[in-house]
Design an enzyme around this catalytic site. Structure first.
Site, short mmCIF file in Angstrom:
data_model
loop_
_atom_site.label_atom_id
_atom_site.label_comp_id
_atom_site.label_asym_id
_atom_site.label_seq_id
_atom_site.Cartn_x
_atom_site.Cartn_y
_atom_site.Cartn_z
N GLU A 39 0.88 -1.17 0.00
CA GLU A 39 0.00 0.00 0.00
C GLU A 39 0.92 1.23 0.00
O GLU A 39 1.78 1.34 0.88
CB GLU A 39 -0.88 -0.01 1.26
CG GLU A 39 -1.83 1.17 1.24
CD GLU A 39 -2.77 1.23 2.44
OE1 GLU A 39 -2.75 0.31 3.28
OE2 GLU A 39 -3.52 2.22 2.53
N ARG A 265 5.10 -12.83 10.18
CA ARG A 265 5.74 -11.58 9.78
C ARG A 265 7.11 -11.49 10.42
O ARG A 265 7.40 -12.20 11.38
CB ARG A 265 4.87 -10.37 10.15
CG ARG A 265 4.63 -10.21 11.64
CD ARG A 265 3.59 -9.14 11.92
NE ARG A 265 4.04 -7.82 11.52
CZ ARG A 265 3.47 -7.08 10.58
NH1 ARG A 265 2.43 -7.53 9.92
NH2 ARG A 265 3.93 -5.89 10.29
N LYS A 275 4.08 0.69 9.90
CA LYS A 275 4.12 1.91 9.08
C LYS A 275 3.58 3.10 9.85
O LYS A 275 4.04 4.22 9.65
CB LYS A 275 3.30 1.71 7.81
CG LYS A 275 4.13 1.22 6.66
CD LYS A 275 3.39 1.44 5.36
CE LYS A 275 3.23 0.14 4.63
NZ LYS A 275 2.27 0.19 3.55
P1 ATP Z 1 -0.22 -1.54 6.97
O1 ATP Z 1 -1.18 -2.64 6.63
O2 ATP Z 1 -0.13 -1.17 8.40
O3 ATP Z 1 -0.28 -0.37 6.05
P2 ATP Z 1 1.75 -3.35 6.02
O4 ATP Z 1 3.11 -3.44 6.61
O5 ATP Z 1 0.84 -4.50 6.01
O6 ATP Z 1 1.20 -2.12 6.74
P3 ATP Z 1 1.55 -3.31 3.16
O7 ATP Z 1 2.00 -2.24 2.24
O8 ATP Z 1 0.13 -3.71 3.12
O9 ATP Z 1 1.90 -2.78 4.57
O10 ATP Z 1 2.47 -4.58 3.00
C1 ATP Z 1 2.81 -5.14 1.75
C2 ATP Z 1 3.15 -6.58 1.92
O11 ATP Z 1 4.24 -6.75 2.82
C3 ATP Z 1 1.98 -7.38 2.48
O12 ATP Z 1 1.85 -8.56 1.74
C4 ATP Z 1 2.40 -7.67 3.90
O13 ATP Z 1 1.89 -8.90 4.31
C5 ATP Z 1 3.92 -7.71 3.81
N1 ATP Z 1 4.52 -7.33 5.09
C6 ATP Z 1 4.33 -6.19 5.78
N2 ATP Z 1 5.02 -6.20 6.94
C7 ATP Z 1 5.67 -7.38 6.99
C8 ATP Z 1 6.55 -7.99 7.95
N3 ATP Z 1 6.90 -7.38 9.08
N4 ATP Z 1 7.03 -9.22 7.66
C9 ATP Z 1 6.68 -9.84 6.51
N5 ATP Z 1 5.86 -9.32 5.58
C10 ATP Z 1 5.36 -8.11 5.80
MG MG Z 2 -1.27 -4.18 4.83
#
Ligand code: ATP
Ligand code: MG
Length: 562
Positions: A39, A265, A275
């Site tokens: 995102e 994660r 984030k």
């Molecule tokens: P938010 O949902 O709070 O905006 P997010 O970290 O989920 O944050 P995204 O941009 O949706 O942000 O993440 C993109 C991809 O990265 C998703 O598939 C998510 O599952 C993966 N991802 C995010 N954080 C982690 C992490 N700490 N470890 C592994 N994968 C992650």
């Molecule tokens: Mg997300």
């Protein structure tokens, strides 16, 4: 770390790669198609690197492809700056999506049609409850939810209201479109989840065309289906969303049926990978920006001098598991050291200088000595460094009253100055406050190059720079941003911020080559100190160096100091 260790023991295989292998073997899929779906509401961090390495890595290893798809469904929080940064960071990490760049917004028309189909099938309705009422009526983990009073609207009224939502007739948050599933479901995600919200904000790609935007749940699986994703990998928090992911695929005329898989994660000690927290750190000035070298962002790690190969190596070492765990941040440092030890050229720099005068070295004279650029790589060659009467050494390489095991410089002691001579300390000169400000020493001309012809030994070799030939520099030492191994990731996280995350050494001296920008694009090793890289804040007169990582695993010690 037991799970990760297990993953490595299996030769880099993990449960997801096993599933992909078996789906290809059984011809369930002819080719594997994955995606990385960020995102664009912030910069990528090292947790995202895990997802990138997994999705792009699987595509590479199994001869499939990986899409980069922006999950751009919330224009209120998303920005072009983030889109550009994400593309730059994925490339930097070493991956290429080729022509497979997509956006959830590419599918807004189709998603809208599908929403109308659900309404016409009696499987979606427009709800006028306030967000607060919806929250209360959703129930809890232990109590079922209550049906909305708007749940039994006629198909025509639903269609009319939804079309007027789209036309922009209602204000932000006035109404939502919800799926009609089951308000008593044990899975809260199935209690009539929201499909569309009114958000009156211009979108980076679709401009002002839309006043309504699909929810993550309504956009994600359908985007996967449109793109023919075979294995849709996400983190464990989404496990409970899988029934909803499948519900949409079962109730819509989608062109393919992807499967969602969940993995743990990445969590790192002394680090917050959220984030929301990272955005606050930047917005409130706790760090200098998204690329502050203390940030766990890819931009921050890059600026700190971390090579992308070290990150990929780290991700490989931690593996992919089904249970959450916290990885020791020292493991990341280990991978960085491993990578840099092989490539970084050796240089000499003195971070906290103490002046040395060699009393028996003639005034006005100097000489050039040979210094090797890399001890394990003869092809890296050597360079000339200048030796003279006045030098600098590290303040902590001298002690006036040394304890028994201290073998470096002290009054009367003889040590080797690297690549130069044996040098004996004769006297420590002090200022009014009693602080040592200069050492008077002598050198043994017979020991040029660092060996005594009479075979006598010294117990220590220390680094140094010439006073006349070295250049002033600023060195920035980075310590963990948080002072606790498991900092709060939620409200009040600022109380766990370490006051010592940045140490600025303003009076460092570096050997001449380090002041020439062309020589320091890549990280170097300052002998006995660690790995350093030139920072973009450098000016022609004054280079600035970031410490990427120290030479030894001092992680616990450094943190202890904070
Ligand atoms: P938010 O949902 O709070 O905006 P997010 O970290 O989920 O944050 P995204 O941009 O949706 O942000 O993440 C993109 C991809 O990265 C998703 O598939 C998510 O599952 C993966 N991802 C995010 N954080 C982690 C992490 N700490 N470890 C592994 N994968 C992650
Ligand atoms: Mg997300």
């Amino acid at each position: 770390m037991t799970n990760a260790t297990a993953a490595i023991a299996e030769g880099g295989r993990d449960f997801i790669r096993d599933i992909v292998q078996s789906d290809l073997d059984s011809k369930k899929h002819a080719t594997v198609v994955t995606r990385f779906p960020p995102e664009p509401n912030g910069y990528l961090h090292i947790g995202h690197a895990k997802s990138i390495c997994l999705n792009f890595g699987i595509a590479e290893e199994f001869g499939g492809r990986c899409h980069l798809r922006f999950d751009d469904t919330n224009p209120a929080k998303e920005e072009q700056e983030y889109i550009d940064a994400i593309e730059r960071d994925v490339r930097w990490l070493g991956f290429d999506w080729g022509k497979h760049l997509y956006h959830a917004s590419d599918y807004f028309d189709r998603l809208y049609e599908w929403a109308e189909l659900l309404i016409k099938a009696g499987k979606a309705y427009v709800d006028d409850q306030t967000p607060e009422e919806m929250r209360i009526n959703r129930g809890t983990l232990t109590e079922p939810g209550k049906n909305s009073p708007f749940r039994d609207r006629s198909l025509d009224e639903n269609l009319d209201l939804f079309r007027r939502m789209k036309a922009g007739e209602f204000g932000n948050g006035a109404r939502v479109l919800r799926a009609k599933i089951d308000m008593t479901s044990g899975n809260i995600n199935l209690r009539d989840p929201t499909l569309y919200r009114i958000v009156k904000a211009p979108h980076p790609r679709t401009g002002t065309k839309w006043s309504i935007y699909p929810s993550y749940d309504f956009a994600h699986g359908q985007s996967d289906a449109i793109e023919g994703i075979t294995h849709s990998i996400c983190t464990l928090e989404f496990e409970d969303h899988r029934p909803l992911y499948d519900w949409f695929l079962d109730n819509l005329p989608v062109p393919s049926k992807p499967h969602q898989y969940e993995m743990a994660r990445l969590n790192l000690t002394y680090t917050v990978l959220s984030k929301r927290v990272l955005t606050t750190l930047v917005r409130d000035g706790h760090v200098k920006g998204w690329d502050d070298p203390r940030m766990p962002t890819l931009a921050g790690l890059r600026r700190r001098g971390v090579p992308p190969g070290a990150l990929r190596d780290f991700i490989k070492r931690i593996g992919v598991a089904k249970a959450n765990s916290i990885v020791d941040a020292g493991m990341l440092d280990f991978s960085i050291r491993e990578a840099l030890n092989k490539t970084a050229l050796r240089r000499m720099a003195v971070l906290r200088p103490l002046k040395i005068v060699i009393e028996n070295y003639p005034e006005g004279q100097s000489e050039e000595l040979e210094a090797v650029n890399h001890p394990d790589d003869p092809a890296a060659g050597s360079r000339k460094i200048k030796f003279g009467r006045e030098l600098y050494i590290e303040q902590d390489d001298f002690m006036e009253n040394p304890p028994k095991k201290f073998f470096r410089l002290s009054p009367g002691a003889e040590v080797r100055f690297r690549y130069a001579y044996f040098i004996t300390c004769r006297e420590a000169v002090k200022n009014d406050k009693g602080e040592v400000v200069e050492l008077r020493c002598t050198y043994d001309p017979a020991t040029r190059g660092g060996n005594a012809p009479d075979g006598r030994k010294v117990k220590a070799t220390i680094h140094w720079v010439s006073a006349a030939d070295s250049k002033p520099a600023e060195v920035r030492i980075y310590n963990p941003l948080f002072s606790k191994p498991d900092p709060t990731g939620g409200e009040g996280f600022t109380k766990d911020l370490s006051p010592n995350s940045l140490e600025v050494l303003a009076d460092a001296r570096v050997e001449r080559v380090l002041a020439e920008p062309s020589n320091t694009a890549e990280p170097v090793q300052f002998e006995r100190q660690g790995y350093f890289v030139r920072d973009p804040d450098s000016t022609p007169d004054r280079p600035v160096f970031n410490r990427t990582v120290g030479l030894r695993d001092t992680f616990a010690k450094e943190v202890g100091k904070g």
